[in-house]
Design a protein around this motif. Structure first.
Motif, PDB file in Angstrom:
ATOM      1  N   UNK A  75       0.878   9.536  -5.008  1.00 47.90           N
ATOM      2  CA  UNK A  75       0.228  10.806  -5.329  1.00 47.90           C
ATOM      3  C   UNK A  75      -1.256  10.670  -5.014  1.00 47.90           C
ATOM      4  N   UNK A  76      -2.021  11.701  -5.270  1.00 51.44           N
ATOM      5  CA  UNK A  76      -3.440  11.742  -4.883  1.00 51.44           C
ATOM      6  C   UNK A  76      -4.304  10.793  -5.686  1.00 51.44           C
ATOM      7  N   UNK A  77      -3.799  10.264  -6.815  1.00 47.52           N
ATOM      8  CA  UNK A  77      -4.608   9.393  -7.652  1.00 47.52           C
ATOM      9  C   UNK A  77      -4.141   7.937  -7.635  1.00 47.52           C
ATOM     10  N   UNK A  78      -3.083   7.641  -6.888  1.00 48.13           N
ATOM     11  CA  UNK A  78      -2.504   6.305  -6.973  1.00 48.13           C
ATOM     12  C   UNK A  78      -3.291   5.260  -6.199  1.00 48.13           C
TER      13      UNK A  78
ATOM     14  N   UNK B  61      10.502  -0.665   1.228  1.00 46.87           N
ATOM     15  CA  UNK B  61      11.492   0.152   1.927  1.00 46.87           C
ATOM     16  C   UNK B  61      11.081   1.601   2.127  1.00 46.87           C
ATOM     17  N   UNK B  62       9.837   1.952   1.812  1.00 44.53           N
ATOM     18  CA  UNK B  62       9.420   3.353   1.974  1.00 44.53           C
ATOM     19  C   UNK B  62       9.099   3.621   3.445  1.00 44.53           C
ATOM     20  N   UNK B  63       9.591   4.759   3.946  1.00 44.48           N
ATOM     21  CA  UNK B  63       9.375   5.131   5.339  1.00 44.48           C
ATOM     22  C   UNK B  63       8.023   5.819   5.474  1.00 44.48           C
ATOM     23  N   UNK B  64       7.265   5.434   6.502  1.00 47.55           N
ATOM     24  CA  UNK B  64       5.999   6.105   6.807  1.00 47.55           C
ATOM     25  C   UNK B  64       5.788   6.086   8.314  1.00 47.55           C
ATOM     26  N   UNK B  65       4.851   6.879   8.790  1.00 50.25           N
ATOM     27  CA  UNK B  65       4.535   6.951  10.217  1.00 50.25           C
ATOM     28  C   UNK B  65       3.196   6.277  10.464  1.00 50.25           C
ATOM     29  N   UNK B  66       3.194   5.294  11.386  1.00 54.78           N
ATOM     30  CA  UNK B  66       1.951   4.680  11.843  1.00 54.78           C
ATOM     31  C   UNK B  66       1.546   5.385  13.131  1.00 54.78           C
ATOM     32  N   UNK B  67       0.360   6.004  13.143  1.00 55.12           N
ATOM     33  CA  UNK B  67      -0.039   6.875  14.250  1.00 55.12           C
ATOM     34  C   UNK B  67      -1.362   6.411  14.839  1.00 55.12           C
ATOM     35  N   UNK B  68      -1.525   6.674  16.136  1.00 49.16           N
ATOM     36  CA  UNK B  68      -2.773   6.377  16.828  1.00 49.16           C
ATOM     37  C   UNK B  68      -2.989   7.427  17.901  1.00 49.16           C
ATOM     38  N   UNK B  69      -4.249   7.822  18.110  1.00 42.77           N
ATOM     39  CA  UNK B  69      -4.619   8.822  19.116  1.00 42.77           C
ATOM     40  C   UNK B  69      -5.577   8.188  20.112  1.00 42.77           C
ATOM     41  N   UNK B  70      -5.366   8.536  21.396  1.00 49.19           N
ATOM     42  CA  UNK B  70      -6.213   8.011  22.467  1.00 49.19           C
ATOM     43  C   UNK B  70      -6.757   9.193  23.248  1.00 49.19           C
TER      44      UNK B  70
ATOM     45  N   UNK C 249       0.828  -1.211   0.000  1.00 50.16           N
ATOM     46  CA  UNK C 249       0.000   0.000   0.000  1.00 50.16           C
ATOM     47  C   UNK C 249       0.864   1.264   0.000  1.00 50.16           C
ATOM     48  N   UNK C 250       1.799   1.359   0.916  1.00 48.95           N
ATOM     49  CA  UNK C 250       2.582   2.597   1.027  1.00 48.95           C
ATOM     50  C   UNK C 250       3.582   2.738  -0.115  1.00 48.95           C
ATOM     51  N   UNK C 251       3.928   1.641  -0.773  1.00 45.93           N
ATOM     52  CA  UNK C 251       4.782   1.761  -1.947  1.00 45.93           C
ATOM     53  C   UNK C 251       3.996   2.363  -3.118  1.00 45.93           C
ATOM     54  N   UNK C 252       2.676   2.087  -3.140  1.00 47.23           N
ATOM     55  CA  UNK C 252       1.838   2.630  -4.217  1.00 47.23           C
ATOM     56  C   UNK C 252       1.300   4.013  -3.919  1.00 47.23           C
ATOM     57  N   UNK C 253       1.304   4.417  -2.650  1.00 52.09           N
ATOM     58  CA  UNK C 253       0.724   5.716  -2.270  1.00 52.09           C
ATOM     59  C   UNK C 253       1.708   6.833  -2.611  1.00 52.09           C
TER      60      UNK C 253
END
Length: 398
Positions: A60-63, A161-170, A54-58
């Protein structure tokens, strides 16, 4: 006694406040630790809810298609309800800007706009950016118009290998109520202990009043005894000082003895002492002949007077010492190199004048050497002895 009772009450109040503070802090710490652990588990679970690439394909706004975004929202929404979280989402970075990749959205947000994929996040916390740069997870607490929240930003990498942030709010709005409840409970416990302790405080006060007279008498007796002990101790100290001084003095001449002189030299030659000065080794020439011709009593009298002469002509910081037999040492801590010859001449002149006054000509040889920190005492004495015999040889020259 009254002061002791007041102190006990003060200690109790301080201990109660400390107990309340510790209880509240412990409750807060345990609660936040549980929240942080739940946030960490949620962040680590996010990649498993998405397609592996998923994050390798994400990019641009249309991917990413709308259908895939909606499926992700549904999965995230179900997880948020089960885990009792506020939001979960992933963030991607493009040209220094951060965008939502896979967020869950509320019904209100879904009604406001169709797509939230690749939606910019301009208000991203600075700690999140730092976590992205250092690839180190970070937990952040913040408040806004929707409430009080605790968030985690967990840097992860996709399969490609793409870096992304996994976030959660409580939502941690409940923590305030938990702390208030804990504070109230701690206050009740402290009050209960106070009620239990009141009879003991009353009994103690009654006993204290009964003991005040006895304490006053004991204090008077104690003061008298302390005065006696103080006077006796002062007398013993004075006696010890006298004994110590006698132990450091030569029994015949009254000046300092060899043992004290060697201890002084040892202190001065310590590498850390910083002392500088000179040592004079004084020898009465052919003194044995005086003992043989005039008697040992006359010899002892002359030695006593030599000691007195050395004490009289010595400077305030100089230390005259009987080294042994007819040999003396004068330690001159403040003597400078340019002054030592004058010091030697003064000693020789004074002893020669003593011999003239007694009608018994005296001859003296002197060896002078520097006192240098770090040089062993025996080497300094040996050097002074060598200089002394050089002086004797010069005196015998025609």
């Amino acid at each position: 006694m009254k002061d002791n009772l007041n102190r006990c009450l003060m200690v109790y109040v301080i201990a109660s406040l400390a107990y309340m503070g510790l209880s509240v802090y412990t409750s807060w710490h345990d609660t936040m630790r549980g929240v942080d652990r739940q946030l960490e588990l949620a962040a680590l679970a996010l990649p498993g809810m998405l397609a592996p690439d998923f994050h390798d394909r994400a990019t641009d706004s249309e991917s990413i298609s709308l259908d895939e975004e909606l499926r992700n929202r549904e999965v995230f929404g179900q997880y948020v309800k089960r885990a009792n979280l506020a939001w979960i989402y992933t963030l991607i970075e493009q040209d220094g800007r951060f965008f939502f990749a896979a967020p869950n959205v509320s019904d209100q947000e879904a009604a406001e706009q169709l797509r939230w994929y690749y939606y910019p996040y301009p208000e991203i916390p600075g700690q999140f950016i730092e976590a992205y740069k250092t690839e180190t997870p970070v937990w952040v607490s913040y408040s806004d118009r929707w409430g009080h929240f605790r968030s985690v930003a967990y840097p992860l990498r996709s399969r490609g290998g793409r870096l992304f942030l996994a976030c959660a709010d409580y939502d941690i709005s409940f923590v305030k109520a938990v702390l208030i409840r804990e504070a109230f409970f701690s206050c009740c416990v402290a009050a209960l202990f106070l009620l239990v302790a009141i009879p003991f405080f009353l009994a103690y006060r009654k006993h204290a009043r009964a003991m005040e007279g006895l304490v006053l008498d004991l204090e008077r007796y104690s003061n008298d005894l302390e005065s006696m002990v103080r006077d006796r101790t002062q007398g013993l100290n004075n006696a010890l000082e006298e004994l110590e001084d006698l132990a450091n003095r030569d029994y015949l001449t009254g000046i300092y003895n060899r043992r004290y002189g060697m201890e002084t030299l040892k202190r001065m030659t310590d590498p850390e002492s910083g002392y500088r000065g000179w040592l004079l080794l004084v020898d009465l020439d052919d003194f044995k002949g005086i003992n043989d011709t005039l008697g040992h009593q006359t010899g002892d009298d002359l030695l006593q007077q030599v000691g007195a002469v050395l004490s009289d002509i010595s400077g305030e910081e100089d230390l005259p010492i009987r080294y042994g037999g007819d040999e003396f040492i004068v330690i001159c801590p403040d003597c400078k190199d340019g002054e030592i010859d004058g010091k030697v001449d003064t000693v020789k002149k004074a002893i020669l004048e003593l011999g003239d006054r007694r009608g018994c000509p005296l001859s003296v040889s002197i060896g002078a050497t520097r006192i240098v920190p770090g040089i062993p005492v025996r080497f300094i004495i040996d050097e002074a002895d060598r200089c002394l015999y050089s002086d004797k040889k010069r005196a015998k020259l025609p």
